[in-house]
Design an enzyme around this catalytic site. Structure first.
Site, short mmCIF file in Angstrom:
data_model
loop_
_atom_site.label_atom_id
_atom_site.label_comp_id
_atom_site.label_asym_id
_atom_site.label_seq_id
_atom_site.Cartn_x
_atom_site.Cartn_y
_atom_site.Cartn_z
N GLU A 54 -6.55 -31.15 -19.16
CA GLU A 54 -7.10 -32.19 -18.29
C GLU A 54 -8.45 -32.69 -18.81
O GLU A 54 -8.74 -33.89 -18.76
CB GLU A 54 -7.25 -31.66 -16.86
CG GLU A 54 -5.96 -31.28 -16.18
CD GLU A 54 -5.11 -32.49 -15.79
OE1 GLU A 54 -5.55 -33.64 -16.01
OE2 GLU A 54 -4.00 -32.27 -15.28
N ARG A 85 -8.70 -36.65 -19.94
CA ARG A 85 -9.52 -37.48 -19.05
C ARG A 85 -10.92 -37.70 -19.60
O ARG A 85 -11.38 -38.85 -19.69
CB ARG A 85 -9.60 -36.84 -17.65
CG ARG A 85 -8.25 -36.64 -17.00
CD ARG A 85 -8.39 -36.32 -15.52
NE ARG A 85 -7.17 -35.72 -14.99
CZ ARG A 85 -6.82 -35.76 -13.71
NH1 ARG A 85 -7.58 -36.39 -12.84
NH2 ARG A 85 -5.71 -35.17 -13.29
N ASP A 131 6.46 -33.02 -19.75
CA ASP A 131 6.52 -34.46 -19.95
C ASP A 131 5.82 -34.99 -21.21
O ASP A 131 6.46 -35.58 -22.09
CB ASP A 131 5.99 -35.19 -18.72
CG ASP A 131 4.64 -34.67 -18.24
OD1 ASP A 131 4.08 -33.74 -18.87
OD2 ASP A 131 4.14 -35.17 -17.21
N GLU A 191 2.98 -43.36 -13.24
CA GLU A 191 4.04 -43.37 -14.25
C GLU A 191 4.99 -44.56 -14.13
O GLU A 191 5.41 -45.13 -15.14
CB GLU A 191 4.82 -42.05 -14.20
CG GLU A 191 4.07 -40.85 -14.75
CD GLU A 191 3.02 -40.34 -13.80
OE1 GLU A 191 2.07 -39.68 -14.26
OE2 GLU A 191 3.15 -40.58 -12.57
N THR A 246 -2.09 -40.14 -22.54
CA THR A 246 -1.34 -39.87 -21.32
C THR A 246 -2.17 -40.07 -20.06
O THR A 246 -1.66 -39.93 -18.96
CB THR A 246 -0.75 -38.44 -21.36
OG1 THR A 246 0.27 -38.31 -20.37
CG2 THR A 246 -1.83 -37.39 -21.15
#
Length: 731
Positions: free
Chosen positions: A271, A275, A416, A590, A677
């Site tokens: 994360e 981010r 994913d 998404e 992502t």
């Protein structure tokens, strides 16, 4: 540069001028009717303005009476949109943290407006922009009332052209529902910008500097002491693309004066990479290629974002100090110690371990420091050397041993972005690493063979799960997270080019045609997750009714309806099963992400219209009182209970993808960039310029997909000696 038109696309006609022209024509037409009819139209117009929610100036309207989200049983107070006064943020001396001094009507009868932001660390200069001419002409208001009254009286505001519809999903936005030919996409894009401003202003006023923001209770929470700027850094590039200079200056000031990573705190490796590191690198990139978008006041340090990114990456590298090279789930930013997961038997998520490469590789290219590149590449080598069957990986991997834990396979949570980063690594390095194209194609073939099934009775394409491995049963479940896949498949088929251009390439063939059709069908299934609910927002997870035995794609492709109609008794609705525990919506990006890719690649206007309908549902059901938006607890409850949390990806991803979907195609062209992502754009580059290369080769596979390891010379010699000795003893 016009702050309201950063891309210089407007040609002088906005939604207001369209309204003015239409209202004027309607006014003259109304003169032919009796005075009584005119009076009825005027009265109807007043009501219709409230029902349609078309406030003066704002691209979308704020609900007149926002329900209390604290009581999930509260009756649905107000299903229409409306406000009677100014509701667009005014560019006053405090930027968009302060709004017009008198914002009359923004929340029903409240005429005091939103409070000014009181404690910014520094001030902004006042705007010199004059009000637009149509806001100074009161007569237009009368024309609008009369015009809309005529529209209402004649039935032109309904999607059915005057005929009543029984569908509960009928738009109250009337002529802006997108059914007409003259859709103003620039105005719709401005609506997204307004939603961002509303969200950001609420955060500035009530949660500035906090890593978590709760817009209903108007509170925040630090993840670590004094915060990491989780929300601020994640939103940087969105503000740049939206040309929000004042907001960006405020954010940059905080980063410059308050952000430090010298914190004795464990953070999630994945994360923090996607981010924070991704956000800083993207901000650095956009500041280089879009210097006129949200230009920085004064003479700031041009290397601020890159310096912060390098400092953070150096700390994150400690997570890679495992025996195998696979990163630990967490890392302490100060002690520089990798920390195994406290759950899942100490294993890291496979998706998390393999979705760090775009960020680390770009940083290596920028700095010339090869160790960032090498650490990221090593992970991919270790993972691939496990020899997962048909390119489909279990969702857990041990950092210390580099081997998989269990055999559960899914493309939702924990799995994913491994697949997403395969094809994106190939394009990021300008197709100089064909190993990732090979791995992507192998994985996509595995998806077709093992994971794609069909729902009943409508034969929707379902990307299911294999909780017991490829030899176990199929589970007809799709996380919303899976809906990244349609866009990623389309990207892999065309490389980001429009499909008409991609078809001119020598590499185009049946495989690419089939991939595009699979992308279209999965996109339809993901869109159905929104259409099937009462709010028009998708649940976190959807299950499906499927055939017994399951009808797999490898058995033959089944045909589904061309269009998912909105009638309440439509057969396709029976295919979806939404369980009570899965009804929450976290503002995830998404589906709109894939809509963005599908629009760019196919040019089909349908995907934009789906996005606009989705955006309106977010406005209607997730906006909270006094500004801001929150995730919700039940997509089938109206009004939905609030979860009182605004995720950082609402600003970084969801609103960004809406903004790009409604905007021009020459902004961030897909054949020149990759989006990580977390939707942070990074450039494609030539690794040879910095002498960077993959540095590893795949172990060969046999026809069954099993690893074929080369026998070392020493092992072969020892084996030969043993065999010879055995023969001599026998003699």
């Amino acid at each position: 540069m016009n702050a309201r038109d950063p891309f210089n696309l407007r040609s002088g006609s906005t939604a207001f001028s369209i309204l003015q022209q239409s209202a004027t024509r309607a006014a003259f037409s109304a003169a032919s009717y009796t005075r009584q009819a005119g009076q009825q139209a005027l009265e109807a117009g007043k009501q219709t303005l409230e029902d349609a929610g078309l406030a003066d100036g704002m691209s979308f309207a704020v609900p007149r009476n926002v329900p209390s989200f604290n009581d999930s049983q509260r009756r649905y107070e107000d299903s229409v949109w409306g406000s009677s006064g100014r509701s667009r943020f005014a560019e006053n001396g405090h930027g968009h943290s302060g709004v017009a001094e008198k914002i009359g009507g923004i929340f029903g009868d409240n005429r005091k407006g939103l409070p000014m932001y009181k404690d910014k660390p520094y001030n902004y200069g006042a705007s010199m922009r004059k009000p637009r001419w149509f806001r100074r002409k009161r007569v237009l208001g009368l024309l609008l009332l009369l015009g809309f009254g005529c529209f209402y009286w004649l039935g032109w505001l309904s999607p059915g052209g005057g005929q009543k519809t029984k569908s509960k999903s009928s738009s109250t936005w009337g002529i802006f529902s997108g059914q007409g030919k003259n859709v103003d996409w620039e105005e719709r894009r401005e609506s997204v910008k307004d939603a961002f401003r509303l969200s950001w202003t609420a955060y500035e006023q009530h949660g500035w500097g906090y890593d978590e923001f709760h817009p209903v209770s108007k509170k925040g929470r630090y993840m670590v002491s004094n915060g990491l700027g989780w929300i601020i850094v994640d939103a940087l590039d969105t503000m740049m693309l939206m040309n929000l200079t004042k907001e960006l200056n405020h954010a940059r000031e905080w980063i410059s004066t308050s952000l430090t990573y010298e914190k004795d705190q464990d953070v999630n490796t994945f994360e923090t990479t996607i981010r924070m590191l991704g956000g800083l690198l993207s901000a650095h990139y956009l500041s280089q290629i879009l210097p006129d978008f949200a230009p920085i006041e004064g003479s700031p340090d041009e290397d601020l974002y890159l310096e912060k990114a390098s400092d953070l990456a150096d700390r994150l590298l400690a997570a890679y100090d495992s025996h195998s090279g696979v990163p630990y789930a967490s890392v302490n930013l100060k002690t520089l110690r990798g920390i195994p997961s406290h759950a899942d038997g100490g294993a890291s998520s496979t998706a998390e371990a393999t979705s760090l490469q775009l960020e680390m590789k770009y940083l290596a290219f920028l700095t010339g420091e090869a160790h960032y590149w090498e650490k990221a590449e090593k992970v991919m080598e270790v993972v691939d050397n496990n020899g997962a069957k048909d390119g489909l990986l279990p969702i857990f991997i041990y950092a210390d041993k580099g081997t998989f834990r269990g055999n559960e396979i899914r493309l939702g949570s924990r799995g994913d972005s491994y697949y997403e980063y395969l094809i994106k690594q190939y394009y990021q390095t300008s197709e100089q690493e064909p190993i990732y194209l090979e791995m992507w194609k192998e994985a996509l073939a595995g998806v077709r063979k093992h994971m794609i099934t069909y729902s009943k009775p409508s034969n929707l394409t379902v990307l299911a799960e294999r909780p017991s491995g490829l030899d176990g049963h199929i589970h007809p479940k799709m996380d919303h997270l899976v809906c990244f896949m349609p866009g990623t498949i389309a990207l892999g088929a065309t490389g980001g080019l429009n499909v008409s251009e991609a078809k001119k390439l020598l590499t185009w063939g049946t495989e690419q045609e089939d991939d595009m059709e699979l992308a279209r069908q999965l996109m339809k299934t993901c869109w159905g997750m929104y259409k099937v609910t009462a709010t028009g927002l998708a649940p976190e997870i959807a299950h499906f009714n499927i055939y017994d035995p399951p009808q797999m794609m490898r058995h033959g492709i089944l045909k589904s309806p061309e269009i998912l109609d909105s009638t309440e008794d439509a057969d396709w609705r029976q295919d979806y099963v939404i369980k009570p525990a899965d009804t929450h919506n976290l503002q995830r990006p998404e589906t709109v992400e894939s809509l963005f890719y599908m629009w760019r690649i196919t040019g089909d206007e349908m995907y934009r219209e789906w996005g606009w309908e989705m955006f309106q549902s977010f406005l209607k059901h997730t906006m909270v009182e006094d500004g801001g938006f929150s995730s919700i607890g039940n997509v089938n409850s109206i009004p939905p209970p609030s979860r009182d949390n605004m995720e950082s990806f609402w600003l970084a991803e969801t609103l960004k993808y809406f903004y790009l979907l409604f905007g021009p195609n020459d902004i961030l062209p897909l054949d020149e960039i990759v989006l990580n992502t977390e939707a942070h754009p990074l450039p494609r580059f030539d690794p040879d310029r910095k002498r960077l290369s993959t540095g590893w080769k795949r172990i060969p596979r046999d026809s069954n997909g099993n690893l074929v390891r080369e026998v070392k010379k020493e092992e072969a010699k020892a084996h030969k000696t043993t065999v010879t000795g055995t023969k001599q003893s026998a003699v």
